[in-house]
Motif scaffolding. Sequence first.
Motif, PDB file in Angstrom:
ATOM      1  N   THR A 198      19.365  32.519  -1.319  1.00  0.00           N
ATOM      2  CA  THR A 198      18.093  31.382  -1.147  1.00  0.00           C
ATOM      3  C   THR A 198      18.096  30.344  -2.432  1.00  0.00           C
ATOM      4  OG1 THR A 198      16.261  32.529  -1.834  1.00  0.00           O
ATOM      5  CG2 THR A 198      17.093  32.852   0.474  1.00  0.00           C
ATOM      6  N   TRP A 199      17.240  29.180  -2.024  1.00  0.00           N
ATOM      7  CA  TRP A 199      16.954  28.379  -3.288  1.00  0.00           C
ATOM      8  C   TRP A 199      15.523  28.610  -3.603  1.00  0.00           C
ATOM      9  CZ3 TRP A 199      19.820  26.203  -6.665  1.00  0.00           C
ATOM     10  CH2 TRP A 199      19.303  25.363  -7.472  1.00  0.00           C
ATOM     11  N   GLY A 200      15.208  29.426  -4.828  1.00  0.00           N
ATOM     12  CA  GLY A 200      13.806  29.376  -4.883  1.00  0.00           C
ATOM     13  C   GLY A 200      13.388  29.199  -6.318  1.00  0.00           C
ATOM     14  N   ARG A 201      12.002  29.521  -6.637  1.00  0.00           N
ATOM     15  CA  ARG A 201      11.565  29.553  -8.033  1.00  0.00           C
ATOM     16  C   ARG A 201      11.710  30.865  -8.595  1.00  0.00           C
ATOM     17  NH1 ARG A 201       8.212  25.094  -9.051  1.00  0.00           N
ATOM     18  NH2 ARG A 201       7.719  23.671  -7.044  1.00  0.00           N
ATOM     19  N   TYR A 202      12.117  30.947  -9.940  1.00  0.00           N
ATOM     20  CA  TYR A 202      11.988  31.928 -10.803  1.00  0.00           C
ATOM     21  C   TYR A 202      11.299  31.662 -12.217  1.00  0.00           C
ATOM     22  CZ  TYR A 202      13.063  36.432 -12.831  1.00  0.00           C
ATOM     23  OH  TYR A 202      12.737  37.602 -13.376  1.00  0.00           O
ATOM     24  N   PRO A 203      10.322  32.362 -12.576  1.00  0.00           N
ATOM     25  CA  PRO A 203       9.465  33.410 -11.785  1.00  0.00           C
ATOM     26  C   PRO A 203       9.003  32.708 -10.875  1.00  0.00           C
ATOM     27  CG  PRO A 203       8.943  33.273 -14.391  1.00  0.00           C
ATOM     28  CD  PRO A 203       9.866  32.134 -13.780  1.00  0.00           C
ATOM     29  N   ASP A 204       8.638  33.566  -9.748  1.00  0.00           N
ATOM     30  CA  ASP A 204       8.369  33.574  -8.431  1.00  0.00           C
ATOM     31  C   ASP A 204       6.843  32.502  -8.634  1.00  0.00           C
ATOM     32  OD1 ASP A 204       8.175  33.862  -5.589  1.00  0.00           O
ATOM     33  OD2 ASP A 204       6.277  35.371  -5.915  1.00  0.00           O
ATOM     34  N   SER A 205       6.922  31.457  -7.870  1.00  0.00           N
ATOM     35  CA  SER A 205       5.866  30.251  -7.332  1.00  0.00           C
ATOM     36  C   SER A 205       5.604  29.554  -8.779  1.00  0.00           C
ATOM     37  CB  SER A 205       4.566  30.981  -6.944  1.00  0.00           C
ATOM     38  OG  SER A 205       3.953  31.896  -7.785  1.00  0.00           O
ATOM     39  N   THR A 206       6.121  29.890  -9.708  1.00  0.00           N
ATOM     40  CA  THR A 206       5.794  28.943 -11.032  1.00  0.00           C
ATOM     41  C   THR A 206       7.186  28.583 -11.799  1.00  0.00           C
ATOM     42  OG1 THR A 206       5.784  31.088 -12.522  1.00  0.00           O
ATOM     43  CG2 THR A 206       3.700  30.343 -11.481  1.00  0.00           C
ATOM     44  N   GLY A 207       8.422  29.193 -11.497  1.00  0.00           N
ATOM     45  CA  GLY A 207       9.380  28.875 -12.458  1.00  0.00           C
ATOM     46  C   GLY A 207      10.252  27.732 -11.733  1.00  0.00           C
ATOM     47  N   GLY A 208      11.437  27.423 -12.505  1.00  0.00           N
ATOM     48  CA  GLY A 208      12.167  26.350 -12.155  1.00  0.00           C
ATOM     49  C   GLY A 208      12.916  26.812 -10.811  1.00  0.00           C
ATOM     50  N   TRP A 209      13.742  25.800 -10.355  1.00  0.00           N
ATOM     51  CA  TRP A 209      14.392  26.123  -8.757  1.00  0.00           C
ATOM     52  C   TRP A 209      15.785  26.811  -9.382  1.00  0.00           C
ATOM     53  CZ3 TRP A 209      12.559  26.315  -4.048  1.00  0.00           C
ATOM     54  CH2 TRP A 209      11.205  25.521  -3.812  1.00  0.00           C
ATOM     55  N   GLN A 210      16.157  27.678  -8.807  1.00  0.00           N
ATOM     56  CA  GLN A 210      17.614  28.139  -8.856  1.00  0.00           C
ATOM     57  C   GLN A 210      18.034  29.157  -7.688  1.00  0.00           C
ATOM     58  OE1 GLN A 210      17.307  30.930 -12.356  1.00  0.00           O
ATOM     59  NE2 GLN A 210      15.479  31.727 -11.627  1.00  0.00           N
ATOM     60  N   LEU A 211      19.089  29.715  -7.734  1.00  0.00           N
ATOM     61  CA  LEU A 211      19.403  30.582  -6.589  1.00  0.00           C
ATOM     62  C   LEU A 211      18.763  31.773  -6.745  1.00  0.00           C
ATOM     63  CD1 LEU A 211      23.554  30.401  -6.997  1.00  0.00           C
ATOM     64  CD2 LEU A 211      22.147  29.407  -5.174  1.00  0.00           C
ATOM     65  N   THR A 212      18.332  32.302  -5.857  1.00  0.00           N
ATOM     66  CA  THR A 212      17.607  33.540  -5.556  1.00  0.00           C
ATOM     67  C   THR A 212      18.046  34.401  -4.519  1.00  0.00           C
ATOM     68  OG1 THR A 212      15.886  32.219  -4.292  1.00  0.00           O
ATOM     69  CG2 THR A 212      15.457  32.576  -6.574  1.00  0.00           C
ATOM     70  N   LEU A 213      17.671  35.527  -4.247  1.00  0.00           N
ATOM     71  CA  LEU A 213      17.787  36.651  -3.272  1.00  0.00           C
ATOM     72  C   LEU A 213      16.651  36.826  -2.450  1.00  0.00           C
ATOM     73  CD1 LEU A 213      20.203  38.926  -5.379  1.00  0.00           C
ATOM     74  CD2 LEU A 213      20.899  37.408  -3.386  1.00  0.00           C
TER      75      LEU A 213
END
Length: 151
Positions: A136-151
Amino acid sequence: MMRNSVKAACMMMIFWVACGTDEGPKPPPDEPIVMNEVDVHGRDWVELVNTGTSGIIDLSGWTLTDDPGKESHLYVIPPGTEVGPGERIVIKGEKVKGDGTGFTFGIKSGETVRLMAPGGGAQLTVAIKDVPDGFTWGRYPDSTGGWQLTL
């Protein structure tokens, strides 16, 4: 009482959302809603998070879209959709077009997803990069970080 506190927060705002008396409640700047994760592989969904510590955010009437110029790509969030402090909500694409459970457009890599306040006041956007199947495309750290590939 909640509507009064939202109106008071709107009056104190300098920017973020242009408030109006007929546009419904808006999240105050210290209680932000963020897009957190997006799935683009036929499961199409967008996760939103209320990163605030107090106050419910009413998303009724907000619009989710991948193309604001096409009416068929506008999903208006239904009345009564509220997200409490620290809570998440997932808005899903419909499995069967027209079943009424979510948005009817697909989200793909390379598109930009937007969450827009009623009247176009606030807008959150995320440009979806190339997302391989299984990610998926998500923020890391969760809800605060930059956008990147996530699982």
